[in-house]
Design an enzyme around this catalytic site. Sequence first.
Site, PDB file in Angstrom:
ATOM      1  N   ILE A  26       0.868  -1.183   0.000  1.00  0.00           N
ATOM      2  CA  ILE A  26       0.000   0.000   0.000  1.00  0.00           C
ATOM      3  C   ILE A  26       0.898   1.224   0.000  1.00  0.00           C
ATOM      4  CG2 ILE A  26      -0.218  -0.071   2.525  1.00  0.00           C
ATOM      5  CD1 ILE A  26      -3.044   1.165   2.191  1.00  0.00           C
ATOM      6  N   TYR A  81      -1.600   1.109  10.764  1.00  0.00           N
ATOM      7  CA  TYR A  81      -2.304  -0.173  10.792  1.00  0.00           C
ATOM      8  C   TYR A  81      -3.043  -0.367  12.116  1.00  0.00           C
ATOM      9  CZ  TYR A  81       0.313  -1.298   6.562  1.00  0.00           C
ATOM     10  OH  TYR A  81       0.840  -1.283   5.300  1.00  0.00           O
ATOM     11  N   GLU A 111       2.679  -7.856   6.717  1.00  0.00           N
ATOM     12  CA  GLU A 111       3.989  -7.674   7.313  1.00  0.00           C
ATOM     13  C   GLU A 111       4.387  -6.216   7.127  1.00  0.00           C
ATOM     14  OE1 GLU A 111       3.796 -10.172   4.840  1.00  0.00           O
ATOM     15  OE2 GLU A 111       3.954 -12.005   6.030  1.00  0.00           O
TER      16      GLU A 111
END
Length: 150
Positions: free
Chosen positions: A74, A120, A108
């Site tokens: 991303i 996140y 990860e």
Amino acid sequence: MKKCIISKAGHGDIPDIKAIEVACELSPWTIGAYEAEQKHRQSVMLKSIGEGGTIVGFLVGRAQEGGEAELLNIGTAPDFQRQGVGSTLIEEFCAICLQRRVSMIWLEVRASNLKAIYFYKSHGFIKKGIRPNFYSNPIEDADLMALTFN
């Protein structure tokens, strides 16, 4: 940023995705790797289009129908960071995962990338473990994170 439009990324979007990846200094993928990923049956490749039609962000993941998903990559163009682009991409990926009845999303992240880890965590991901020496250039551990759907 006022509003971005999220849609499926096509073959012609790969050069713009690659440019964002490079600008963000993400772990490098080859153009061929992006092309191969687009052909994968479980692949989810999204782009965020800003005002003026420019691609300002992307997300690459896989979501197995009735199984688990993985967020592979991303990125948001540096001039558009901290404006909700990444959040909108994650939210759309989560929506697709829910449609596919995914139970969990894995990812990860470099253990030193505190900005990404915070991002996140803000979206509900929890650290589940460490993958030693997962990254190269430089060699570094990865934090293994997951988001579980109830």
